[in-house]
Design an enzyme around this catalytic site. Structure first.
Site, short mmCIF file in Angstrom:
data_model
loop_
_atom_site.label_atom_id
_atom_site.label_comp_id
_atom_site.label_asym_id
_atom_site.label_seq_id
_atom_site.Cartn_x
_atom_site.Cartn_y
_atom_site.Cartn_z
N TYR A 78 23.95 31.62 39.31
CA TYR A 78 23.85 31.55 37.85
C TYR A 78 24.84 32.52 37.22
O TYR A 78 25.48 32.20 36.21
CB TYR A 78 22.42 31.88 37.38
CG TYR A 78 22.23 31.60 35.91
CD1 TYR A 78 21.79 30.35 35.49
CD2 TYR A 78 22.52 32.57 34.95
CE1 TYR A 78 21.65 30.06 34.14
CE2 TYR A 78 22.37 32.29 33.60
CZ TYR A 78 21.94 31.03 33.20
OH TYR A 78 21.80 30.76 31.87
N PHE A 130 42.93 16.53 15.21
CA PHE A 130 42.27 15.80 16.28
C PHE A 130 40.81 15.67 15.88
O PHE A 130 40.25 16.55 15.24
CB PHE A 130 42.42 16.47 17.67
CG PHE A 130 41.77 15.61 18.71
CD1 PHE A 130 42.34 14.39 19.04
CD2 PHE A 130 40.55 15.94 19.27
CE1 PHE A 130 41.71 13.52 19.93
CE2 PHE A 130 39.93 15.08 20.17
CZ PHE A 130 40.50 13.87 20.50
N THR A 131 40.19 14.57 16.28
CA THR A 131 38.84 14.20 15.80
C THR A 131 37.82 15.34 15.95
O THR A 131 37.24 15.80 14.96
CB THR A 131 38.36 12.95 16.54
OG1 THR A 131 38.44 13.17 17.95
CG2 THR A 131 39.22 11.73 16.18
N ASP A 221 45.81 24.41 20.90
CA ASP A 221 45.00 23.43 21.63
C ASP A 221 45.84 23.10 22.87
O ASP A 221 46.81 22.36 22.80
CB ASP A 221 44.72 22.19 20.79
CG ASP A 221 43.87 21.17 21.55
OD1 ASP A 221 43.87 21.21 22.79
OD2 ASP A 221 43.21 20.35 20.89
N LYS A 264 42.24 16.78 30.86
CA LYS A 264 43.51 16.08 30.75
C LYS A 264 44.52 16.71 31.71
O LYS A 264 44.49 16.41 32.89
CB LYS A 264 44.02 16.11 29.30
CG LYS A 264 43.25 15.18 28.36
CD LYS A 264 41.97 15.73 27.86
CE LYS A 264 41.42 14.98 26.67
NZ LYS A 264 40.08 15.47 26.28
N ARG A 388 42.96 4.16 17.50
CA ARG A 388 43.29 5.47 16.93
C ARG A 388 43.90 5.21 15.56
O ARG A 388 45.10 5.22 15.38
CB ARG A 388 44.28 6.23 17.82
CG ARG A 388 43.73 6.67 19.15
CD ARG A 388 43.00 7.99 19.22
NE ARG A 388 41.64 8.04 18.76
CZ ARG A 388 40.73 8.93 19.20
NH1 ARG A 388 41.04 9.79 20.13
NH2 ARG A 388 39.53 8.96 18.70
N PHE A 455 33.93 6.61 15.39
CA PHE A 455 34.60 5.68 16.31
C PHE A 455 33.89 5.53 17.64
O PHE A 455 33.99 4.49 18.29
CB PHE A 455 36.06 6.11 16.55
CG PHE A 455 36.19 7.50 17.10
CD1 PHE A 455 36.18 8.59 16.25
CD2 PHE A 455 36.31 7.72 18.46
CE1 PHE A 455 36.29 9.89 16.75
CE2 PHE A 455 36.42 9.00 18.98
CZ PHE A 455 36.40 10.09 18.11
N1 F0G Z 1 41.79 18.38 21.82
C1 F0G Z 1 42.51 17.31 22.15
C2 F0G Z 1 43.96 17.27 21.82
C3 F0G Z 1 41.90 16.22 22.77
O1 F0G Z 1 42.63 15.15 23.09
C4 F0G Z 1 40.52 16.28 23.07
C5 F0G Z 1 39.83 15.16 23.69
C6 F0G Z 1 39.81 17.44 22.71
C7 F0G Z 1 40.48 18.47 22.10
C8 F0G Z 1 38.33 17.56 22.95
O2 F0G Z 1 38.09 17.78 24.28
O3 F0G Z 1 36.79 15.77 25.00
O4 F0G Z 1 36.93 17.83 26.41
O5 F0G Z 1 35.60 17.83 24.33
N2 F0G Z 1 40.34 14.02 23.76
C9 F0G Z 1 39.75 12.86 24.41
C10 F0G Z 1 40.66 11.68 24.21
C11 F0G Z 1 38.33 12.60 24.07
O6 F0G Z 1 40.28 10.59 24.67
O7 F0G Z 1 41.73 11.81 23.62
P1 F0G Z 1 36.78 17.26 25.04
#
Ligand code: F0G
Length: 465
Positions: A78, A130-131, A221, A264, A388, A455
């Site tokens: 842990y 970014f979303t 990021d 990624k 997108r 989305f």
């Molecule tokens: N920042 C970027 C540029 C991303 O592309 C993503 C995730 C995140 C942050 C968030 O990270 O999913 O690990 O919580 N992108 C995915 C995509 C979901 O399909 O582009 P996460």
């Protein structure tokens, strides 16, 4: 290593295949039923019903035998897991930040960073939204302000560094609201929503100088920053003979901290981190981690996940890996371009982005052309892609109206080390056929709209004319 890129125009996968996962092919009739049942949202299709999965490059990579071996070294204590210390060392070594907090994935780190740095009424400038990143900034009381260069919003512009920050736009904001209302600049490597487009080192240096002058930190990021480093090496003068590791380090040294979705660049199926150089910020982040993620030495991850990530950093920095990864994306993009399919240029690192607004000019943006095209691609060939555009962008919190962004895209995201060139051929063929029949594609009406990141879970019906 450098010679492999410099001296060859062709590339091949720098690995051989040790284990395979069988694919299932469905009939067109089955897919018509499946997409209707999924509310025309590719996120709601079961994976078993997908032939080639280009939904995302997130968490979908094939790990290497070394990474799988690393899983067996998981220290599932842990507290104080050995794997945490391996990961800490790798992040300090390659990214260069002093302090590391693992998180379950990228948005876990975004949540903590946003809560700690953003106060209600603040403005957070960034090189396109970014979303999840913007949502956490908004939930912390901030307003995101887009300061990316104009070229990024134009799918036809082939500007090589569409991820650059427009310093004049940033300066306008800082003058208007004052630097104290700008907690940090949110800088993304290989900007996802722009089509996987890099910033240049020259632009980052200029941004760094500006931010130092105004006392504003830069938070990176780092999700696809090694891919950004590859583009700098390829396109920016003076970087051709530098290693990706050195370029990555130079980028990070010009920033104050980073959030990371390790799913990624880093070739793992789950994981992320927050890293920074400010000890006080780090201590507060460690404390918030126990509320949302888990103890600060595992942050929601198993020990084995941290080990796989530490190994993934080294593999991601291998020049031949990136040459093949980006080479494969370009191979698909070139095939689509040759067939006349409108795509975002230049071709980015993590996928090919179809310009759905140009593909389907007969549809209004509020008939969600990219969503409709993603559904049509699935029906045609069982290839799963992602919208997108207007659905992903959501509603403006002030007006409540759809944001209707300039970029209305379908993303063909290529998982790392998973598919072959022959898969790319099948994908290109299906989309080229669909392009020839594009006027048959109908628009969609949204019939279920979730409150956050709509989305992922929204549902649609076709609009019959
Ligand atoms: N920042 C970027 C540029 C991303 O592309 C993503 C995730 C995140 C942050 C968030 O990270 O999913 O690990 O919580 N992108 C995915 C995509 C979901 O399909 O582009 P996460």
């Amino acid at each position: 290593m450098d010679e492999t890129i410099a001296s060859k125009s062709s590339w091949a996968e720098p690995f051989k295949i040790k284990m395979v996962e069988l694919l299932r092919v469905t009939t067109r009739q089955e897919r018509e039923r499946i997409i209707a049942e999924a509310g025309y949202n590719t996120f709601l299709i079961r994976s078993r019903d997908v032939y080639i999965d280009l939904l995302t490059d997130s968490g979908t990579a094939a790990m290497s035998d070394r990474q799988w071996a690393g899983l067996m070294l998981g220290d599932e204590a842990y507290a104080g897991s050995e794997n945490y210390y391996h990961l800490e060392k790798a992040v300090q070594n390659y990214y260069g930040y002093k302090f590391l907090l693992p998180t379950h994935q990228g948005r876990g780190a975004e949540n903590i960073l946003s809560q700690l740095l953003i106060k209600p009424g603040d403005y957070v400038p960034g090189n396109m939204y970014f979303t999840t990143t913007r949502l956490h900034q908004e939930r912390a009381g901030g307003a995101f302000v887009d300061v990316i260069v104009d070229e990024a919003h134009d799918p036809q512009s082939d500007y090589p560094f569409k991820g650059n920050v427009d310093i004049a736009k940033l300066d306008r904001l800082v003058r208007e609201v004052g630097p104290r209302r700008v907690p940090y600049v949110s800088l993304e490597g290989n900007v996802n929503m722009a089509g996987g487009q890099p910033f240049s080192m020259a632009n980052l240096k200029e941004l760094h100088a500006y931010c130092r002058q105004h006392g504003i930190p830069i938070m990176l990021d780092a999700t696809r920053t090694i891919e950004n480093a590859f583009f700098i090496k390829e396109r920016e003068r003076g970087y051709a003979s530098r290693s990706l590791a050195r370029i990555l380090r130079e980028i990070c040294d010009l920033t104050d901290g980073a959030t990371m979705s390790a799913k990624k660049d880093l070739l793992v199926n789950i994981g992320g981190f927050l890293a920074c150089n400010d000890e006080d910020l780090f201590k507060r982040a460690q404390n918030l981690a126990v509320v949302y993620e888990g103890l600060h030495t595992y942050g929601g991850l198993a020990g084995r996940d941290m080990e796989a990530m530490a190994i993934g950093i080294e593999e991601a920095l291998m020049e031949e890996h990136q040459a093949a990864r980006i080479g494969q994306v370009r191979y698909l993009g070139a095939k689509l371009e040759a067939a006349g399919v409108p795509i975002v240029k230049p071709i980015g690192s993590h996928g090919v982005f179809i310009d759905a607004a140009t593909f389907l000019p007969h549809l209004d943006r509020d008939e969600y052309p990219a969503q409709a095209l993603a559904a049509a691609i699935y029906v045609d060939s069982g290839v799963r892609t992602m919208e997108r555009g207007n659905v992903s962008a959501g509603r403006d919190p002030e007006t409540g109206l759809n944001r209707r962004p300039n970029l209305e895209l379908v993303r063909l995201t290529i998982p790392r080390r998973v598919y072959t060139q022959a898969h790319m051929d099948v994908i290109a063929e299906s989309i080229a056929n669909l392009y020839a029949r594009r006027t048959d594609i109908q628009g969609l009406r949204m019939v279920h709209e979730p409150q956050y990141l709509r989305f992922f879970q929204a549902r649609f019906e076709t609009i019959s004319r």
